[in-house]
Design a protein around this motif. Sequence first.
Motif, PDB file in Angstrom:
ATOM      1  N   ILE A  41       0.841  -1.203   0.000  1.00 34.84           N
ATOM      2  CA  ILE A  41       0.000   0.000   0.000  1.00 34.84           C
ATOM      3  C   ILE A  41       0.873   1.249   0.000  1.00 34.84           C
ATOM      4  N   ARG A  42       1.961   1.228   0.752  1.00 40.36           N
ATOM      5  CA  ARG A  42       2.863   2.387   0.800  1.00 40.36           C
ATOM      6  C   ARG A  42       3.486   2.642  -0.574  1.00 40.36           C
ATOM      7  N   GLN A  43       3.883   1.585  -1.267  1.00 39.82           N
ATOM      8  CA  GLN A  43       4.440   1.753  -2.619  1.00 39.82           C
ATOM      9  C   GLN A  43       3.400   2.334  -3.566  1.00 39.82           C
ATOM     10  N   GLN A  44       2.177   1.805  -3.494  1.00 43.22           N
ATOM     11  CA  GLN A  44       1.111   2.306  -4.370  1.00 43.22           C
ATOM     12  C   GLN A  44       0.818   3.777  -4.074  1.00 43.22           C
ATOM     13  N   MET A  45       0.792   4.136  -2.797  1.00 48.92           N
ATOM     14  CA  MET A  45       0.490   5.524  -2.425  1.00 48.92           C
ATOM     15  C   MET A  45       1.609   6.462  -2.868  1.00 48.92           C
ATOM     16  N   ARG A  46       2.845   6.034  -2.704  1.00 44.07           N
ATOM     17  CA  ARG A  46       3.973   6.865  -3.124  1.00 44.07           C
ATOM     18  C   ARG A  46       3.918   7.112  -4.634  1.00 44.07           C
ATOM     19  N   THR A  47       3.624   6.075  -5.376  1.00 44.13           N
ATOM     20  CA  THR A  47       3.536   6.210  -6.829  1.00 44.13           C
ATOM     21  C   THR A  47       2.403   7.161  -7.214  1.00 44.13           C
ATOM     22  N   ALA A  48       1.263   7.016  -6.561  1.00 47.84           N
ATOM     23  CA  ALA A  48       0.123   7.890  -6.868  1.00 47.84           C
ATOM     24  C   ALA A  48       0.432   9.340  -6.535  1.00 47.84           C
ATOM     25  N   LEU A  49       1.093   9.572  -5.413  1.00 57.09           N
ATOM     26  CA  LEU A  49       1.405  10.952  -5.035  1.00 57.09           C
ATOM     27  C   LEU A  49       2.428  11.579  -5.976  1.00 57.09           C
ATOM     28  N   VAL A  50       3.412  10.798  -6.387  1.00 57.48           N
ATOM     29  CA  VAL A  50       4.438  11.347  -7.281  1.00 57.48           C
ATOM     30  C   VAL A  50       3.839  11.646  -8.654  1.00 57.48           C
ATOM     31  N   LEU A  51       3.167  10.668  -9.244  1.00 58.62           N
ATOM     32  CA  LEU A  51       2.616  10.881 -10.590  1.00 58.62           C
ATOM     33  C   LEU A  51       1.452  11.867 -10.573  1.00 58.62           C
ATOM     34  N   GLY A  52       0.514  11.666  -9.663  1.00 53.80           N
ATOM     35  CA  GLY A  52      -0.648  12.557  -9.601  1.00 53.80           C
ATOM     36  C   GLY A  52      -0.273  13.959  -9.171  1.00 53.80           C
ATOM     37  N   GLY A  53       0.593  14.066  -8.163  1.00 50.62           N
ATOM     38  CA  GLY A  53       1.024  15.380  -7.689  1.00 50.62           C
ATOM     39  C   GLY A  53       1.824  16.127  -8.740  1.00 50.62           C
ATOM     40  N   GLY A  54       2.679  15.408  -9.451  1.00 47.16           N
ATOM     41  CA  GLY A  54       3.455  16.046 -10.516  1.00 47.16           C
ATOM     42  C   GLY A  54       2.568  16.562 -11.635  1.00 47.16           C
ATOM     43  N   THR A  55       1.562  15.777 -11.989  1.00 46.54           N
ATOM     44  CA  THR A  55       0.629  16.199 -13.039  1.00 46.54           C
ATOM     45  C   THR A  55      -0.163  17.415 -12.598  1.00 46.54           C
ATOM     46  N   LEU A  56      -0.659  17.367 -11.369  1.00 50.70           N
ATOM     47  CA  LEU A  56      -1.425  18.496 -10.845  1.00 50.70           C
ATOM     48  C   LEU A  56      -0.563  19.751 -10.768  1.00 50.70           C
ATOM     49  N   LEU A  57       0.679  19.590 -10.345  1.00 53.78           N
ATOM     50  CA  LEU A  57       1.586  20.729 -10.259  1.00 53.78           C
ATOM     51  C   LEU A  57       1.851  21.319 -11.646  1.00 53.78           C
ATOM     52  N   LEU A  58       2.079  20.462 -12.623  1.00 55.55           N
ATOM     53  CA  LEU A  58       2.314  20.940 -13.992  1.00 55.55           C
ATOM     54  C   LEU A  58       1.110  21.709 -14.524  1.00 55.55           C
ATOM     55  N   LEU A  59      -0.079  21.145 -14.327  1.00 54.20           N
ATOM     56  CA  LEU A  59      -1.282  21.815 -14.820  1.00 54.20           C
ATOM     57  C   LEU A  59      -1.555  23.122 -14.073  1.00 54.20           C
ATOM     58  N   ALA A  60      -1.204  23.181 -12.797  1.00 54.12           N
ATOM     59  CA  ALA A  60      -1.425  24.402 -12.015  1.00 54.12           C
ATOM     60  C   ALA A  60      -0.399  25.483 -12.355  1.00 54.12           C
ATOM     61  N   LEU A  61       0.800  25.058 -12.735  1.00 58.75           N
ATOM     62  CA  LEU A  61       1.840  26.044 -13.036  1.00 58.75           C
ATOM     63  C   LEU A  61       1.734  26.633 -14.440  1.00 58.75           C
ATOM     64  N   MET A  62       0.993  25.998 -15.314  1.00 57.38           N
ATOM     65  CA  MET A  62       0.874  26.539 -16.681  1.00 57.38           C
ATOM     66  C   MET A  62       0.263  27.940 -16.699  1.00 57.38           C
ATOM     67  N   PRO A  63      -0.863  28.191 -16.032  1.00 58.52           N
ATOM     68  CA  PRO A  63      -1.380  29.571 -16.045  1.00 58.52           C
ATOM     69  C   PRO A  63      -0.408  30.564 -15.391  1.00 58.52           C
ATOM     70  N   ALA A  64       0.287  30.107 -14.344  1.00 56.81           N
ATOM     71  CA  ALA A  64       1.263  30.995 -13.690  1.00 56.81           C
ATOM     72  C   ALA A  64       2.411  31.328 -14.640  1.00 56.81           C
ATOM     73  N   ALA A  65       2.826  30.360 -15.436  1.00 52.76           N
ATOM     74  CA  ALA A  65       3.904  30.612 -16.399  1.00 52.76           C
ATOM     75  C   ALA A  65       3.458  31.609 -17.464  1.00 52.76           C
ATOM     76  N   PHE A  66       2.235  31.488 -17.918  1.00 52.37           N
ATOM     77  CA  PHE A  66       1.745  32.436 -18.923  1.00 52.37           C
ATOM     78  C   PHE A  66       1.572  33.830 -18.333  1.00 52.37           C
ATOM     79  N   TYR A  67       1.243  33.898 -17.045  1.00 48.72           N
ATOM     80  CA  TYR A  67       1.127  35.197 -16.390  1.00 48.72           C
ATOM     81  C   TYR A  67       2.512  35.809 -16.188  1.00 48.72           C
ATOM     82  N   ALA A  68       3.481  34.974 -15.810  1.00 52.60           N
ATOM     83  CA  ALA A  68       4.831  35.470 -15.542  1.00 52.60           C
ATOM     84  C   ALA A  68       5.561  35.861 -16.827  1.00 52.60           C
ATOM     85  N   PHE A  69       5.258  35.182 -17.909  1.00 48.99           N
ATOM     86  CA  PHE A  69       5.915  35.473 -19.200  1.00 48.99           C
ATOM     87  C   PHE A  69       4.853  35.865 -20.228  1.00 48.99           C
TER      88      PHE A  69
END
Length: 119
Positions: A41-69
């Motif tokens: 369960i710990r391995q599955q959770m770590r994988t979900a947090l890394v992949l899901g969190g990374g995707t969410l972070l990328l999608l959240a940072l796109m509008p910020a990048a367009f605002y900054a540049f």
Amino acid sequence: MRKRRRRVVLADPRGRGRVLRTIIELEEQTSVGEKLIRDLIRQQMRTALVLGGGTLLLLALMPAAFYAFPVLADVQVVGVHLPWLLMALLPFPLCYAVGYAYRRVAERHEQDFVNSVDR
């Protein structure tokens, strides 16, 4: 005259006791079985947090990048501004690819778990 039946064994029976013991520990939920399942369960959770969190972070940072540049916000592709194009088209294939990758990694974790139990 009938021939006697003969038993043919294709697999080595040695080591089967340990497999049965591990399966019994899993079924009876002993401390060893609980640790094995907790690790899975710990391995599955770590994988979900890394992949899901990374995707969410990328999608959240796109509008910020367009605002900054603002230069990026002015770029047009086929008459559509780049931010609108990326925010409309990128999330769907990205989420599909991340889901596919997560499924593959989760299946590999489960196969490793089964292999460790079968040892």
